[in-house]
Design a protein around this motif. Sequence first.
Motif, PDB file in Angstrom:
ATOM      1  N   PRO A  22       0.836  -1.208   0.000  1.00 26.39           N
ATOM      2  CA  PRO A  22       0.000   0.000   0.000  1.00 26.39           C
ATOM      3  C   PRO A  22       0.866   1.252   0.000  1.00 26.39           C
ATOM      4  CG  PRO A  22      -0.137  -1.145   2.127  1.00 26.39           C
ATOM      5  CD  PRO A  22       0.692  -1.997   1.227  1.00 26.39           C
ATOM      6  N   ALA A  23       0.264   2.376  -0.351  1.00 24.60           N
ATOM      7  CA  ALA A  23       1.019   3.632  -0.504  1.00 24.60           C
ATOM      8  C   ALA A  23       1.750   4.014   0.782  1.00 24.60           C
ATOM      9  CB  ALA A  23       0.076   4.749  -0.938  1.00 24.60           C
ATOM     10  N   ASP A  24       1.121   3.769   1.945  1.00 29.52           N
ATOM     11  CA  ASP A  24       1.799   4.173   3.186  1.00 29.52           C
ATOM     12  C   ASP A  24       3.028   3.290   3.457  1.00 29.52           C
ATOM     13  OD1 ASP A  24       0.138   2.043   3.773  1.00 29.52           O
ATOM     14  OD2 ASP A  24      -1.060   3.103   5.280  1.00 29.52           O
ATOM     15  N   ALA A  25       2.946   2.016   3.092  1.00 25.76           N
ATOM     16  CA  ALA A  25       4.113   1.127   3.228  1.00 25.76           C
ATOM     17  C   ALA A  25       5.207   1.562   2.260  1.00 25.76           C
ATOM     18  CB  ALA A  25       3.719  -0.324   2.951  1.00 25.76           C
ATOM     19  N   ALA A  26       4.798   1.933   1.032  1.00 30.04           N
ATOM     20  CA  ALA A  26       5.774   2.366   0.028  1.00 30.04           C
ATOM     21  C   ALA A  26       6.513   3.616   0.507  1.00 30.04           C
ATOM     22  CB  ALA A  26       5.071   2.630  -1.305  1.00 30.04           C
ATOM     23  N   ALA A  27       5.777   4.548   1.118  1.00 37.67           N
ATOM     24  CA  ALA A  27       6.412   5.778   1.616  1.00 37.67           C
ATOM     25  C   ALA A  27       7.422   5.442   2.715  1.00 37.67           C
ATOM     26  CB  ALA A  27       5.341   6.732   2.142  1.00 37.67           C
ATOM     27  N   ALA A  28       7.041   4.571   3.639  1.00 35.06           N
ATOM     28  CA  ALA A  28       7.943   4.201   4.741  1.00 35.06           C
ATOM     29  C   ALA A  28       9.216   3.545   4.198  1.00 35.06           C
ATOM     30  CB  ALA A  28       7.221   3.255   5.710  1.00 35.06           C
ATOM     31  N   LEU A  29       9.047   2.624   3.255  1.00 33.84           N
ATOM     32  CA  LEU A  29      10.214   1.925   2.702  1.00 33.84           C
ATOM     33  C   LEU A  29      11.095   2.895   1.914  1.00 33.84           C
ATOM     34  CD1 LEU A  29       8.381  -1.344   1.658  1.00 33.84           C
ATOM     35  CD2 LEU A  29      10.125  -1.137   3.447  1.00 33.84           C
ATOM     36  N   TYR A  30      10.468   3.813   1.200  1.00 32.31           N
ATOM     37  CA  TYR A  30      11.244   4.804   0.437  1.00 32.31           C
ATOM     38  C   TYR A  30      12.108   5.644   1.385  1.00 32.31           C
ATOM     39  CZ  TYR A  30      12.560   8.407  -2.858  1.00 32.31           C
ATOM     40  OH  TYR A  30      13.303   9.259  -3.628  1.00 32.31           O
ATOM     41  N   VAL A  31      11.521   6.044   2.510  1.00 29.37           N
ATOM     42  CA  VAL A  31      12.276   6.831   3.502  1.00 29.37           C
ATOM     43  C   VAL A  31      13.447   6.015   4.043  1.00 29.37           C
ATOM     44  CG1 VAL A  31      12.128   7.778   5.850  1.00 29.37           C
ATOM     45  CG2 VAL A  31      10.430   8.414   4.128  1.00 29.37           C
ATOM     46  N   HIS A  36      25.518   6.790  -1.184  1.00 23.57           N
ATOM     47  CA  HIS A  36      26.508   5.937  -0.522  1.00 23.57           C
ATOM     48  C   HIS A  36      26.810   4.675  -1.313  1.00 23.57           C
ATOM     49  CE1 HIS A  36      25.284   7.800   3.603  1.00 23.57           C
ATOM     50  NE2 HIS A  36      25.999   8.627   2.866  1.00 23.57           N
ATOM     51  N   ARG A  37      28.012   4.113  -0.994  1.00 25.86           N
ATOM     52  CA  ARG A  37      28.414   2.847  -1.582  1.00 25.86           C
ATOM     53  C   ARG A  37      27.324   1.809  -1.322  1.00 25.86           C
ATOM     54  NH1 ARG A  37      33.335   3.042  -2.536  1.00 25.86           N
ATOM     55  NH2 ARG A  37      33.639   4.380  -0.739  1.00 25.86           N
ATOM     56  N   GLY A  38      27.066   0.972  -2.279  1.00 30.11           N
ATOM     57  CA  GLY A  38      25.997  -0.022  -2.117  1.00 30.11           C
ATOM     58  C   GLY A  38      24.760   0.389  -2.905  1.00 30.11           C
ATOM     59  N   THR A  39      24.684   1.679  -3.260  1.00 30.02           N
ATOM     60  CA  THR A  39      23.585   2.135  -4.115  1.00 30.02           C
ATOM     61  C   THR A  39      23.839   1.610  -5.528  1.00 30.02           C
ATOM     62  OG1 THR A  39      23.446   4.151  -2.806  1.00 30.02           O
ATOM     63  CG2 THR A  39      22.317   4.155  -4.932  1.00 30.02           C
ATOM     64  N   SER A  40      22.868   0.896  -6.080  1.00 27.69           N
ATOM     65  CA  SER A  40      23.086   0.251  -7.382  1.00 27.69           C
ATOM     66  C   SER A  40      21.834   0.416  -8.236  1.00 27.69           C
ATOM     67  CB  SER A  40      23.356  -1.245  -7.176  1.00 27.69           C
ATOM     68  OG  SER A  40      22.182  -1.862  -6.678  1.00 27.69           O
ATOM     69  N   ALA A  41      21.890  -0.143  -9.441  1.00 30.33           N
ATOM     70  CA  ALA A  41      20.719  -0.112 -10.322  1.00 30.33           C
ATOM     71  C   ALA A  41      19.525  -0.750  -9.613  1.00 30.33           C
ATOM     72  CB  ALA A  41      21.027  -0.848 -11.621  1.00 30.33           C
ATOM     73  N   ARG A  42      19.820  -1.801  -8.829  1.00 26.23           N
ATOM     74  CA  ARG A  42      18.729  -2.480  -8.105  1.00 26.23           C
ATOM     75  C   ARG A  42      18.051  -1.516  -7.123  1.00 26.23           C
ATOM     76  NH1 ARG A  42      20.061  -7.718  -4.404  1.00 26.23           N
ATOM     77  NH2 ARG A  42      21.628  -6.246  -3.714  1.00 26.23           N
ATOM     78  N   THR A  43      18.873  -0.654  -6.469  1.00 24.39           N
ATOM     79  CA  THR A  43      18.310   0.302  -5.506  1.00 24.39           C
ATOM     80  C   THR A  43      17.326   1.242  -6.210  1.00 24.39           C
ATOM     81  OG1 THR A  43      20.552   0.298  -4.592  1.00 24.39           O
ATOM     82  CG2 THR A  43      18.966   1.800  -3.590  1.00 24.39           C
ATOM     83  N   PHE A  44      17.728   1.712  -7.394  1.00 22.30           N
ATOM     84  CA  PHE A  44      16.838   2.623  -8.140  1.00 22.30           C
ATOM     85  C   PHE A  44      15.583   1.889  -8.625  1.00 22.30           C
ATOM     86  CE2 PHE A  44      20.795   5.027  -8.256  1.00 22.30           C
ATOM     87  CZ  PHE A  44      20.342   6.293  -7.944  1.00 22.30           C
ATOM     88  N   ASP A  45      15.731   0.600  -8.959  1.00 28.30           N
ATOM     89  CA  ASP A  45      14.543  -0.199  -9.313  1.00 28.30           C
ATOM     90  C   ASP A  45      13.575  -0.261  -8.132  1.00 28.30           C
ATOM     91  OD1 ASP A  45      15.262  -0.799 -11.889  1.00 28.30           O
ATOM     92  OD2 ASP A  45      16.137  -2.752 -11.411  1.00 28.30           O
ATOM     93  N   GLN A  46      14.140  -0.501  -6.941  1.00 25.52           N
ATOM     94  CA  GLN A  46      13.301  -0.585  -5.743  1.00 25.52           C
ATOM     95  C   GLN A  46      12.619   0.758  -5.504  1.00 25.52           C
ATOM     96  OE1 GLN A  46      16.575  -1.684  -3.307  1.00 25.52           O
ATOM     97  NE2 GLN A  46      16.316  -3.882  -3.620  1.00 25.52           N
ATOM     98  N   ALA A  47      13.398   1.846  -5.601  1.00 23.74           N
ATOM     99  CA  ALA A  47      12.820   3.184  -5.386  1.00 23.74           C
ATOM    100  C   ALA A  47      11.729   3.461  -6.425  1.00 23.74           C
ATOM    101  CB  ALA A  47      13.921   4.236  -5.457  1.00 23.74           C
ATOM    102  N   ALA A  48      11.983   3.074  -7.681  1.00 27.54           N
ATOM    103  CA  ALA A  48      10.999   3.311  -8.745  1.00 27.54           C
ATOM    104  C   ALA A  48       9.697   2.569  -8.437  1.00 27.54           C
ATOM    105  CB  ALA A  48      11.569   2.857 -10.086  1.00 27.54           C
ATOM    106  N   LEU A  49       9.827   1.338  -7.966  1.00 30.21           N
ATOM    107  CA  LEU A  49       8.629   0.571  -7.610  1.00 30.21           C
ATOM    108  C   LEU A  49       7.843   1.298  -6.512  1.00 30.21           C
ATOM    109  CD1 LEU A  49       6.923  -2.087  -7.694  1.00 30.21           C
ATOM    110  CD2 LEU A  49       8.377  -2.897  -5.819  1.00 30.21           C
ATOM    111  N   LEU A  50       8.574   1.769  -5.482  1.00 31.00           N
ATOM    112  CA  LEU A  50       7.908   2.423  -4.346  1.00 31.00           C
ATOM    113  C   LEU A  50       7.231   3.721  -4.796  1.00 31.00           C
ATOM    114  CD1 LEU A  50      10.665   1.737  -1.671  1.00 31.00           C
ATOM    115  CD2 LEU A  50       8.489   0.524  -1.970  1.00 31.00           C
ATOM    116  N   VAL A  51       7.880   4.459  -5.692  1.00 30.48           N
ATOM    117  CA  VAL A  51       7.267   5.696  -6.206  1.00 30.48           C
ATOM    118  C   VAL A  51       6.021   5.350  -7.019  1.00 30.48           C
ATOM    119  CG1 VAL A  51       7.617   7.676  -7.742  1.00 30.48           C
ATOM    120  CG2 VAL A  51       9.430   7.007  -6.130  1.00 30.48           C
ATOM    121  N   SER A  52       6.102   4.268  -7.790  1.00 30.85           N
ATOM    122  CA  SER A  52       4.926   3.876  -8.586  1.00 30.85           C
ATOM    123  C   SER A  52       3.769   3.443  -7.680  1.00 30.85           C
ATOM    124  CB  SER A  52       5.280   2.747  -9.564  1.00 30.85           C
ATOM    125  OG  SER A  52       5.357   1.510  -8.886  1.00 30.85           O
ATOM    126  N   LYS A  53       4.093   3.035  -6.454  1.00 31.15           N
ATOM    127  CA  LYS A  53       3.041   2.621  -5.498  1.00 31.15           C
ATOM    128  C   LYS A  53       2.555   3.790  -4.641  1.00 31.15           C
ATOM    129  CE  LYS A  53       3.069  -1.853  -6.388  1.00 31.15           C
ATOM    130  NZ  LYS A  53       1.876  -2.584  -6.840  1.00 31.15           N
TER     131      LYS A  53
END
Length: 328
Positions: free
Chosen positions: A153-162, A173-190
């Motif tokens: 749900p949108a509220d879960a997506a906001a919490a995870l994005y934060v 920071h180190r560890g930020t990768s294409a996968r991280t942006f995929d995850q962020a994109a999913l959360l924004v789409s939600k």
Amino acid sequence: MTTTPSAPYNELAAALSAASAITILSHLRPDGDAYGSTLGLGLSLLALGKQVRIFNRDGLHSLYRFLPRAELIEKTPAVLPAGNLLVALDTSTEDRLGLADSLRPAVTVSVDWNIDHHVSNTGYGRRQLIDPSQPAAACIVTDFLAALRWPLPADAAAALYVGIMTDTGSFRHRGTSARTFDQAALLVSKGADPTELAKHCYQTVSRPRFLLQQRALANWQFELNGAFAHTTLTPADFAEFDALPEDTEGIVETGLSVSGVEVAAFFELKPDGGLKTSLRSKGRVNVSALALEFGGGGHPGAAGIGYQQDGAAARELILARLRKEFAQ
Ligand code: 5GP
Ligand code: MN
């Protein structure tokens, strides 16, 4: 994004599915990832019809009150609900759950699932899902919910994005990768709103916090040709500005941001005589290994050490050890 659930994901999903009531814990001195990962998982489980309790020894800091459904985050009670599946998130060692400070009597608790991204995680759970390749615990939760196609749900997506935004230093920071942006994109789409969430996290500094940070800024010292920077705050500084322990967030990163600085240290002398040390490295020095020598831990680029007593002497020891590191 992961589309096929991996073996530990399936095992975790089975455990969560089988439980009717789940308690979710995270670490003391909570940050955006501690709150975001626990709230994100908790809200998905609530949407699945589970009973969910989310506890933190330090309750909810005012900075994170903006999180949707933040009221679900409770101060850890003296007695944990009986019979709940116990899940720990973003917590590298069991003592950082702070249960010994909350539970009366201080009974030993068995964590069923230990979900974390710290390479120094001690594996204290009955089962672990530890992935140091992920830059935030909220990344693991996001991947897990996406792979299982569980509610987001949108509220879960906001919490995870934060959680992801704050633990990656806004995707730097180190560890930020294409996968991280995929995850962020999913959360924004939600439904997570990057602009609003960043505003809440970074543009709502209280005056006491600002003044404390100004004092820390004035106290920076540079050594070893500017490769090592450190600053210190005392209980008197906190008292002068009426500042809170969480108001130190971001101080150590300011020292590391200076050109030529390889390692930055922030020492916080505590009113009870203890010491909290935050270490950051640009990469040449592994501060996690160094922190481990003093009973602390963390990541190669960001680590911490806690002392309950003799803070001033401990500070000198850590300073000496850091100077030796650069002399090698
Ligand atoms: P911070 O300096 O922001 O408090 O912590 C940086 C990193 O080091 C975080 O990943 C945190 O989990 C870890 N860390 C901080 N203090 C301690 C500590 O006393 N013990 C351990 N094991 N890890 C710590
Ligand atoms: Mn984290």
